[in-house]
Design a protein around this motif. Structure first.
Motif, short mmCIF file in Angstrom:
data_model
loop_
_atom_site.label_atom_id
_atom_site.label_comp_id
_atom_site.label_asym_id
_atom_site.label_seq_id
_atom_site.Cartn_x
_atom_site.Cartn_y
_atom_site.Cartn_z
N GLU A 65 0.82 -1.22 0.00
CA GLU A 65 0.00 0.00 0.00
C GLU A 65 0.85 1.26 0.00
OE1 GLU A 65 -2.30 -3.08 2.53
OE2 GLU A 65 -0.21 -2.53 2.11
N ILE A 66 1.98 1.20 0.73
CA ILE A 66 2.87 2.36 0.77
C ILE A 66 3.60 2.52 -0.55
CG2 ILE A 66 4.98 3.27 1.84
CD1 ILE A 66 3.99 2.11 4.50
N GLN A 67 4.06 1.42 -1.11
CA GLN A 67 4.78 1.50 -2.38
C GLN A 67 3.88 1.97 -3.52
OE1 GLN A 67 8.18 1.42 -2.57
NE2 GLN A 67 7.65 1.50 -0.41
N LYS A 68 2.59 1.63 -3.45
CA LYS A 68 1.65 2.13 -4.47
C LYS A 68 1.58 3.66 -4.43
CE LYS A 68 -3.14 1.74 -6.09
NZ LYS A 68 -3.51 3.15 -6.06
N MET A 69 1.58 4.21 -3.21
CA MET A 69 1.52 5.67 -3.08
C MET A 69 2.80 6.36 -3.57
SD MET A 69 -0.58 6.41 0.44
CE MET A 69 -0.12 5.05 1.50
N LEU A 70 3.93 5.67 -3.37
CA LEU A 70 5.22 6.25 -3.78
C LEU A 70 5.58 5.90 -5.21
CD1 LEU A 70 7.42 5.69 -0.58
CD2 LEU A 70 6.32 7.81 -1.34
N GLY A 71 4.88 4.92 -5.80
CA GLY A 71 5.21 4.53 -7.16
C GLY A 71 6.55 3.85 -7.28
N GLY A 72 6.87 3.02 -6.31
CA GLY A 72 8.16 2.34 -6.29
C GLY A 72 8.28 1.28 -7.37
N PRO A 73 9.50 0.77 -7.59
CA PRO A 73 9.70 -0.29 -8.58
C PRO A 73 8.79 -1.48 -8.31
CG PRO A 73 11.80 0.50 -7.72
CD PRO A 73 10.72 1.11 -6.87
N GLY A 74 8.25 -2.04 -9.37
CA GLY A 74 7.41 -3.23 -9.21
C GLY A 74 5.95 -2.91 -8.96
N THR A 75 5.60 -1.62 -8.82
CA THR A 75 4.19 -1.26 -8.67
C THR A 75 3.68 -0.76 -10.01
OG1 THR A 75 4.74 1.01 -8.01
CG2 THR A 75 4.48 -0.61 -6.25
N ALA A 76 2.36 -0.73 -10.14
CA ALA A 76 1.78 -0.23 -11.40
C ALA A 76 2.20 1.22 -11.60
CB ALA A 76 0.26 -0.33 -11.33
N GLY A 77 2.79 1.49 -12.74
CA GLY A 77 3.28 2.84 -12.99
C GLY A 77 4.55 3.17 -12.25
N GLY A 78 5.13 2.16 -11.59
CA GLY A 78 6.35 2.39 -10.81
C GLY A 78 7.55 2.67 -11.70
N ARG A 79 8.55 3.30 -11.10
CA ARG A 79 9.74 3.67 -11.84
C ARG A 79 10.96 3.14 -11.12
NH1 ARG A 79 8.53 9.18 -14.12
NH2 ARG A 79 10.72 9.63 -13.84
N SER A 80 12.03 2.93 -11.87
CA SER A 80 13.25 2.45 -11.24
C SER A 80 13.93 3.55 -10.43
CB SER A 80 14.22 1.91 -12.29
OG SER A 80 14.48 2.89 -13.26
N SER A 81 13.79 4.81 -10.89
CA SER A 81 14.33 5.93 -10.12
C SER A 81 13.16 6.74 -9.58
CB SER A 81 15.22 6.81 -11.00
OG SER A 81 14.48 7.31 -12.08
N PRO A 82 13.29 7.27 -8.35
CA PRO A 82 12.15 7.96 -7.73
C PRO A 82 11.70 9.17 -8.55
CG PRO A 82 13.90 7.53 -6.12
CD PRO A 82 14.46 7.23 -7.47
N SER A 83 10.39 9.33 -8.64
CA SER A 83 9.82 10.46 -9.36
C SER A 83 9.61 11.63 -8.41
CB SER A 83 8.48 10.05 -9.97
OG SER A 83 7.78 11.19 -10.45
N LYS A 84 9.72 12.84 -8.93
CA LYS A 84 9.40 14.02 -8.13
C LYS A 84 7.90 14.12 -7.89
CE LYS A 84 11.32 17.53 -10.25
NZ LYS A 84 12.46 18.27 -10.82
N PHE A 85 7.11 13.40 -8.70
CA PHE A 85 5.65 13.46 -8.60
C PHE A 85 5.08 12.06 -8.43
CE2 PHE A 85 6.89 17.36 -10.72
CZ PHE A 85 6.10 18.32 -10.10
N PRO A 86 5.20 11.49 -7.22
CA PRO A 86 4.70 10.13 -6.98
C PRO A 86 3.17 10.08 -7.02
CG PRO A 86 5.44 11.11 -4.93
CD PRO A 86 5.80 12.07 -6.01
N PRO A 87 2.60 8.87 -7.15
CA PRO A 87 1.14 8.73 -7.29
C PRO A 87 0.34 9.38 -6.17
CG PRO A 87 2.23 6.67 -7.85
CD PRO A 87 3.30 7.58 -7.32
N ILE A 88 0.85 9.44 -4.97
CA ILE A 88 0.08 9.98 -3.84
C ILE A 88 -0.41 11.40 -4.10
CG2 ILE A 88 2.12 10.79 -2.59
CD1 ILE A 88 0.60 10.19 0.00
N LEU A 89 0.26 12.14 -4.94
CA LEU A 89 -0.14 13.52 -5.21
C LEU A 89 -1.41 13.62 -6.05
CD1 LEU A 89 3.28 15.11 -6.29
CD2 LEU A 89 2.23 15.21 -4.04
#
Length: 209
Positions: free
Chosen positions: A36-60
């Motif tokens: 649930e936390i990784q979905k909000m941050l858009g971490g690797p392996g999540t839907a729409g996730g990225r290998s490098s952190p985005s400045k605009f994660p899904p939680i926004l």
């Protein structure tokens, strides 16, 4: 008091995110394994996730769903409103209506409505609490998460300023202000208001000092 403001939000993070409060204890080191936390941050392996952190994660975004067009950015306003109410009125303020009588930051800072800096700082604080980091670094980048906190604050503040009078953002601001200050007033502090902006820049600067 900078870290204590984030500490207040961390104590109430279970309520803010509707998750197990123990996930947000500083001693809990597995936040990067909680789906649930990784979905909000858009971490690797999540839907729409990225290998490098985005400045605009899904939680926004509305429904915590990343929108490449940015048309729903800042739409997930409820966690932000809860975090700002806690900073303004204390960690018990989610259970109290109106303005608590005790001393509070809203009175200390003379803050009656949201400013771009306050909204930007609130998002960075929430993302930091969701992350695997336990402290800010001088570089402004998360030691474990590699999240670019300093750049996030600058980008969010600028985006709030740019979109401030857009009808969709006006609606979001009114909802946040009504939740935080619990008054029907929609008066806004001008974006150029020095006092309202200074303390948020200070909070961010001192957090990563």
């Amino acid at each position: 008091g900078r870290s204590s403001e984030i500490g207040k939000i961390r104590l109430m993070a279970g309520r803010i995110f509707s998750l197990n409060a123990s996930y947000f204890d500083l001693s809990f080191m597995q936040r990067d394994t909680i789906p649930e936390i990784q979905k909000m941050l858009g971490g690797p392996g999540t839907a729409g996730g990225r290998s490098s952190p985005s400045k605009f994660p899904p939680i926004l975004f509305t429904n915590s769903e990343m929108d490449p067009t940015m048309s729903t950015v800042f739409g997930n306003w409820e966690p932000l409103a809860k975090a700002i109410r806690i900073v303004m009125f204390g960690k018990n303020s989610l259970d109290i209506s109106g303005w608590p009588r005790a001393k509070c930051n809203a009175r200390k800072w003379g803050t009656m409505s949201s400013t771009p800096g306050l909204l930007a700082w609130g998002w960075v604080a929430l993302i930091f609490i969701l992350s695997s980091d336990t402290s800010f670094t001088k570089s402004g980048v998360g030691a474990k998460s590699r999240l670019p906190y300093a750049a996030m604050f600058t980008a969010y503040k600028q985006l709030w300023v740019t979109l401030w009078d857009q009808p969709r953002i006006c609606t979001i601001r009114k909802k946040i202000d009504a939740y935080v200050w619990q008054s029907s007033s929609t008066s806004n502090i001008a974006t150029s208001d020095a006092e309202g902006e200074d303390f948020t820049s200070d909070l961010m600067r001192l957090a990563i000092a």
